[in-house]
Design a protein around this motif. Sequence first.
Motif, PDB file in Angstrom:
ATOM      1  N   ALA A  14       0.831  -1.207   0.000  1.00  0.00           N
ATOM      2  CA  ALA A  14       0.000   0.000   0.000  1.00  0.00           C
ATOM      3  C   ALA A  14       0.863   1.254   0.000  1.00  0.00           C
ATOM      4  O   ALA A  14       1.910   1.307   0.633  1.00  0.00           O
ATOM      5  N   SER A  15       0.394   2.266  -0.736  1.00  0.00           N
ATOM      6  CA  SER A  15       0.985   3.606  -0.680  1.00  0.00           C
ATOM      7  C   SER A  15      -0.143   4.582  -0.379  1.00  0.00           C
ATOM      8  O   SER A  15      -1.261   4.176  -0.100  1.00  0.00           O
ATOM      9  N   ASP A  16       0.136   5.877  -0.442  1.00  0.00           N
ATOM     10  CA  ASP A  16      -0.883   6.870  -0.085  1.00  0.00           C
ATOM     11  C   ASP A  16      -2.073   6.894  -1.041  1.00  0.00           C
ATOM     12  O   ASP A  16      -3.192   7.180  -0.628  1.00  0.00           O
TER      13      ASP A  16
ATOM     14  N   SER B  65      -9.975  -2.261  -1.580  1.00  0.00           N
ATOM     15  CA  SER B  65      -9.084  -1.906  -0.486  1.00  0.00           C
ATOM     16  C   SER B  65      -9.868  -1.078   0.522  1.00  0.00           C
ATOM     17  O   SER B  65     -10.771  -0.326   0.162  1.00  0.00           O
ATOM     18  N   GLN B  66      -9.502  -1.255   1.791  1.00  0.00           N
ATOM     19  CA  GLN B  66     -10.146  -0.508   2.862  1.00  0.00           C
ATOM     20  C   GLN B  66      -9.099   0.258   3.662  1.00  0.00           C
ATOM     21  O   GLN B  66      -7.950  -0.167   3.765  1.00  0.00           O
ATOM     22  N   ALA B  67      -9.534   1.373   4.242  1.00  0.00           N
ATOM     23  CA  ALA B  67      -8.672   2.163   5.114  1.00  0.00           C
ATOM     24  C   ALA B  67      -8.649   1.519   6.499  1.00  0.00           C
ATOM     25  O   ALA B  67      -9.372   0.552   6.770  1.00  0.00           O
ATOM     26  N   ALA B  68      -7.850   2.073   7.381  1.00  0.00           N
ATOM     27  CA  ALA B  68      -7.724   1.529   8.738  1.00  0.00           C
ATOM     28  C   ALA B  68      -9.054   1.573   9.495  1.00  0.00           C
ATOM     29  O   ALA B  68      -9.316   0.718  10.342  1.00  0.00           O
ATOM     30  N   ASP B  69      -9.899   2.541   9.193  1.00  0.00           N
ATOM     31  CA  ASP B  69     -11.192   2.649   9.889  1.00  0.00           C
ATOM     32  C   ASP B  69     -12.279   1.762   9.269  1.00  0.00           C
ATOM     33  O   ASP B  69     -13.420   1.767   9.726  1.00  0.00           O
ATOM     34  N   GLY B  70     -11.950   1.006   8.223  1.00  0.00           N
ATOM     35  CA  GLY B  70     -12.903   0.085   7.605  1.00  0.00           C
ATOM     36  C   GLY B  70     -13.618   0.654   6.395  1.00  0.00           C
ATOM     37  O   GLY B  70     -14.343  -0.066   5.724  1.00  0.00           O
ATOM     38  N   ALA B  71     -13.438   1.918   6.091  1.00  0.00           N
ATOM     39  CA  ALA B  71     -14.094   2.528   4.933  1.00  0.00           C
ATOM     40  C   ALA B  71     -13.436   2.033   3.646  1.00  0.00           C
ATOM     41  O   ALA B  71     -12.221   1.879   3.574  1.00  0.00           O
TER      42      ALA B  71
ATOM     43  N   THR C 182      -8.586   6.358  -2.828  1.00  0.00           N
ATOM     44  CA  THR C 182      -8.851   7.751  -2.468  1.00  0.00           C
ATOM     45  C   THR C 182      -8.129   8.161  -1.191  1.00  0.00           C
ATOM     46  O   THR C 182      -8.035   9.341  -0.888  1.00  0.00           O
ATOM     47  N   ALA C 183      -7.646   7.192  -0.429  1.00  0.00           N
ATOM     48  CA  ALA C 183      -6.857   7.422   0.790  1.00  0.00           C
ATOM     49  C   ALA C 183      -5.943   6.216   0.951  1.00  0.00           C
ATOM     50  O   ALA C 183      -5.999   5.275   0.170  1.00  0.00           O
ATOM     51  N   LYS C 184      -5.105   6.230   1.963  1.00  0.00           N
ATOM     52  CA  LYS C 184      -4.178   5.118   2.163  1.00  0.00           C
ATOM     53  C   LYS C 184      -4.963   3.853   2.516  1.00  0.00           C
ATOM     54  O   LYS C 184      -5.684   3.806   3.501  1.00  0.00           O
ATOM     55  N   GLY C 185      -4.795   2.836   1.684  1.00  0.00           N
ATOM     56  CA  GLY C 185      -5.450   1.563   1.921  1.00  0.00           C
ATOM     57  C   GLY C 185      -4.587   0.672   2.809  1.00  0.00           C
ATOM     58  O   GLY C 185      -3.367   0.691   2.724  1.00  0.00           O
ATOM     59  N   THR C 186      -5.232  -0.105   3.647  1.00  0.00           N
ATOM     60  CA  THR C 186      -4.494  -1.015   4.524  1.00  0.00           C
ATOM     61  C   THR C 186      -4.762  -2.476   4.184  1.00  0.00           C
ATOM     62  O   THR C 186      -4.147  -3.354   4.774  1.00  0.00           O
ATOM     63  N   THR C 187      -5.660  -2.736   3.242  1.00  0.00           N
ATOM     64  CA  THR C 187      -5.971  -4.106   2.847  1.00  0.00           C
ATOM     65  C   THR C 187      -6.064  -4.206   1.335  1.00  0.00           C
ATOM     66  O   THR C 187      -6.223  -3.207   0.636  1.00  0.00           O
TER      67      THR C 187
END
Length: 132
Positions: free
Chosen positions: A62-64, A87-93, A118-123
């Motif tokens: 993942a990148s930004d 892909s999901q962000a850290a908050d699950g979005a 649209t934001a940093k993905g964590t998955t």
Amino acid sequence: MSTASTRLPEGRYGRSSDRRADRRLKIAGAVLGAALLALIGFFFYHYVAKSEISAAVISFEASDDAVRVHLEVHKDAGASGYCTVRSQAADGAEVGRADFRFSGQATRIDKVVTLRTTAKGTTAELLGCHTD
């Protein structure tokens, strides 16, 4: 010593409906059993026989603004289709979702694809693969 009879007196209580009820239960059981067998056969055919393309996420980075996903795709020779990755962000979005197409004669494809986010993905999650 006398033995007691367990039979009902003839004509006193009417006809016994046990035989008719047993026959109806047997028929209903056979019909329900056949329907269950047909349903299991349908799901088996749909899930196993129609599976022409499948994939797995081997790794991701993942990148930004993107996630690079290494996919391993198995498919029938000549089959074409697509796999959906999200892909999901850290908050699950959910921050990204895309379909990636696969075609050709190869039955195994290793490919690194880039999913814009649209934001940093964590998955990087494979949602499924479908044939055309």
